[in-house]
Write an enzyme that holds these catalytic residues in place. Structure first.
Site, PDB file in Angstrom:
ATOM      1  N   ASP A 250     -13.600 -11.542  24.071  1.00 48.77           N
ATOM      2  CA  ASP A 250     -12.490 -12.491  23.909  1.00 48.77           C
ATOM      3  C   ASP A 250     -13.051 -13.782  23.333  1.00 48.77           C
ATOM      4  O   ASP A 250     -13.029 -14.821  23.975  1.00 48.77           O
ATOM      5  CB  ASP A 250     -11.806 -12.744  25.251  1.00 48.77           C
ATOM      6  CG  ASP A 250     -10.508 -13.526  25.100  1.00 48.77           C
ATOM      7  OD1 ASP A 250     -10.035 -13.676  23.955  1.00 48.77           O
ATOM      8  OD2 ASP A 250      -9.974 -13.990  26.121  1.00 48.77           O
TER       9      ASP A 250
ATOM     10  N   GLU B  39     -20.242 -17.501  28.529  1.00 45.69           N
ATOM     11  CA  GLU B  39     -19.482 -18.532  27.825  1.00 45.69           C
ATOM     12  C   GLU B  39     -20.474 -19.528  27.237  1.00 45.69           C
ATOM     13  O   GLU B  39     -21.306 -20.078  27.959  1.00 45.69           O
ATOM     14  CB  GLU B  39     -18.522 -19.248  28.782  1.00 45.69           C
ATOM     15  CG  GLU B  39     -17.849 -20.478  28.215  1.00 45.69           C
ATOM     16  CD  GLU B  39     -17.059 -20.185  26.948  1.00 45.69           C
ATOM     17  OE1 GLU B  39     -17.290 -20.885  25.939  1.00 45.69           O
ATOM     18  OE2 GLU B  39     -16.225 -19.260  26.960  1.00 45.69           O
TER      19      GLU B  39
ATOM     20  N   ASP C 190     -24.668 -17.654  24.060  1.00 45.07           N
ATOM     21  CA  ASP C 190     -23.904 -16.949  23.028  1.00 45.07           C
ATOM     22  C   ASP C 190     -23.745 -15.489  23.434  1.00 45.07           C
ATOM     23  O   ASP C 190     -24.702 -14.856  23.913  1.00 45.07           O
ATOM     24  CB  ASP C 190     -24.640 -17.039  21.691  1.00 45.07           C
ATOM     25  CG  ASP C 190     -23.994 -16.180  20.615  1.00 45.07           C
ATOM     26  OD1 ASP C 190     -22.972 -16.598  20.062  1.00 45.07           O
ATOM     27  OD2 ASP C 190     -24.521 -15.077  20.367  1.00 45.07           O
TER      28      ASP C 190
ATOM     29  N   ASN D 232     -17.086 -28.214  21.360  1.00 41.33           N
ATOM     30  CA  ASN D 232     -15.633 -28.204  21.228  1.00 41.33           C
ATOM     31  C   ASN D 232     -14.988 -29.541  21.564  1.00 41.33           C
ATOM     32  O   ASN D 232     -15.521 -30.329  22.349  1.00 41.33           O
ATOM     33  CB  ASN D 232     -15.025 -27.160  22.188  1.00 41.33           C
ATOM     34  CG  ASN D 232     -15.302 -25.735  21.805  1.00 41.33           C
ATOM     35  OD1 ASN D 232     -14.861 -25.271  20.766  1.00 41.33           O
ATOM     36  ND2 ASN D 232     -16.052 -25.032  22.639  1.00 41.33           N
TER      37      ASN D 232
END
Length: 533
Positions: free
Chosen positions: A373, A330, A355, A248
């Site tokens: 989420d 996470e 994952d 990310n």
């Protein structure tokens, strides 16, 4: 054709092919990281990147072959390498401004397909030209390297091998070394510097083009000074952190009241931490209905969060339902580090870097509450949206257990991504209810296997003492509706979540900016400026 200078050494020609192949892949991966903060890292964006780069390479192959036959002067090839090097070095300096300019123009002029159009045009303008130039390398080198037809096959094979090995290294090196350690901007500069060195070595050895060499070095130095650092969201003034991980782009910004994590500067936020302890009415407070449904007010329950993020739900659960055990999964370890540093996620909440689906597949434990989420950018990972995944979640719930899913980007459009998700979940869980979060685009979905569990919230509220938690969950109870399933279904074989997410983005743009788009169409920029002033 007589070879000049260093070109008499075939090894240098092979090294040119090797580093050109490496640079193509490095630029491709750098392109994905440059575009991700603005357009997401979805399959749609990757398709656009790969497609435009292949167009550039194909055109470069054609042009390079024709020019090498017509004018077999190696000066032309190495001049193109210098131009490509300077262009790539300029990407960290100018690329983000070009992307935002294109986005600003398109958001005012189109109502559908914004993501595709903006990402495609950005790729075409920023990346196609230097990769077109790199596409000319192979056919040109064939011309300079093959000295007789007897060795043609061998030489072409060697060039292909050097290009392939360079491409392999250019794939792994940015992903696992340069981007995580020094960032996207420095990655562009590193590989630009390699191409620059190739061109300079040739021209210096041949004692040619001194002015071109000096200008190229000067421009590279300017780009290095201006582009080695800099914010993707350069208009933000209150950033506490900006960086990149393997997965990310990450941004933490702070206001007087909260701390916010974003992985995308155009499509909202991923996590919010309120500095003042208490309830906020945001989606993670709505999700607190799930522990109450599962009887967590009495303690001794096990809860799991798939997509822990910064851990806001876990923190709120520990505060309002003490005595229970909560853990998280996470995939991005860097986000967990930020959660500990900026979002006050306590060490008492264990987080596994993995994952979410793979973790469940390997986990033998069962839980009373599982929260999903996993939204990222404009969509949800397809492997965590399918009937097979939700079956895995169901199988990890204890009797009386509850799954709660945070669904972002709420839409009333028929066949939207949330409708697909809810229908898919309903194909696995017999009892499903939803509650729309007031003042937000989130929708919380609650699902259970056991009769009545998701509809016991009103009854369980009676046992809670008066206070902010009871008031908040009473709001959730009032907004909760049994879900009437349709026929939409997401499976491992077919889960077009990126296209569904893009449709929602188009709807949000049309709804939020439709008026200004109409003003722009009627009156142009002057009318738009008058309207905004």
């Amino acid at each position: 054709m007589e070879r000049a200078g260093i070109l008499r050494n075939k090894l240098y020609l092979y090294l040119t092919e090797f580093f050109a192949g490496m640079s193509v892949m490095a630029v491709e991966l750098g392109a994905s990281r440059l575009l991700a903060p603005y357009f997401s890292s979805s399959q749609i964006v990757w398709t656009i990147i790969i497609g435009t780069i292949m167009i550039a390479m194909a055109l470069g192959n054609i042009y390079g072959g024709r020019t090498a036959d017509k004018n077999p002067d190696p000066d032309r090839l190495y001049r193109r390498l210098l131009i490509a090097a300077v262009w790539i070095a300029a990407i960290p300096v100018l690329g983000k401004y070009v992307i935002l300019l294109i986005s600003g123009l398109l958001v005012l002029t189109i109502r559908t397909g914004f993501l595709i159009a903006a990402a495609f045009l950005s790729c075409m303008i920023v990346f196609v030209f230097p990769l077109f130039l790199l596409g000319t390398v192979t056919p040109s080198l064939v011309k300079y390297t093959v000295s007789s037809l007897d060795e043609g096959g061998k030489v072409v094979g060697n060039l292909g091998a050097f290009n392939t090995v360079g491409s392999i290294i250019g794939t792994f090196l940015p992903t696992f070394v340069t981007i995580p350690s020094v960032g996207t901007a420095a990655t562009f500069l590193i590989f630009s510097g390699i191409l620059l060195a190739l061109g300079l070595i040739y021209f210096i050895s041949a004692a040619r083009r001194p002015v071109l060499c000096v200008v190229s070095v000067a421009l590279f130095v300017v780009c290095t000074l201006l582009g080695h650092t800099g914010s993707f969201a350069f208009w933000e003034e209150n950033l506490r952190y900006e960086g990149e991980s393997v997965y990310n782009y990450l941004q933490v910004r702070e206001t007087d009241k909260n701390v916010i994590l974003s992985t995308n500067v155009l499509f909202g936020v991923q996590s919010v931490y309120q500095k003042e302890p208490g309830l906020t009415g945001m989606y993670y407070d709505y999700a607190l209905a799930a522990p109450l449904m599962a009887g967590a007010e009495a303690g001794d329950k096990d809860m799991l969060v798939l997509g822990m993020g910064t851990g806001t739900f876990a923190v709120q659960t520990e505060r309002y339902f003490p005595g229970n055990r909560i853990s998280g999964v996470e995939i991005d370890e860097k986000i967990t580090d930020l959660a500990r540093s900026y979002f006050h996620l306590p060490e008492s909440v264990p987080v596994t870097t993995y994952d979410g689906r793979a973790y469940l597949a390997a986990d033998e434990n069962t839980y009373d509450v599982i929260m999903v989420d996993a939204y990222q950018d404009i969509t949800i990972p397809f492997q965590m949206s399918s009937a097979e995944f939700f079956t895995l979640v169901r199988d990890h719930l204890n009797p009386g257990g509850v799954m709660v899913v945070n669904m972002n980007m709420r839409s009333d459009e028929a066949g939207n991504i949330n409708e697909y998700l809810a229908d898919t979940i309903s194909s696995v869980f017999p009892y499903v209810a939803t509650a729309d979060v007031f003042g937000a685009t989130n929708r919380e979905l609650f699902a259970a296997v056991d009769d009545g569990v998701v509809f016991t919230l009103g009854v369980r509220l009676r046992s809670l003492p008066e206070g902010e938690l009871k008031a908040m969950l009473n709001t959730v109870n009032q907004r909760m509706k049994p879900y009437e399933p349709g026929s939409f279904l997401l499976t491992d074989d077919k889960a077009p979540v990126e296209l569904l997410g893009m449709s929602v983005i188009d709807g949000l743009i049309s709804g939020e900016l439709g008026y200004y788009q109409d003003v722009f169409r009627r009156e142009g920029f002057q009318g738009l400026i008058r309207e905004l002033s």
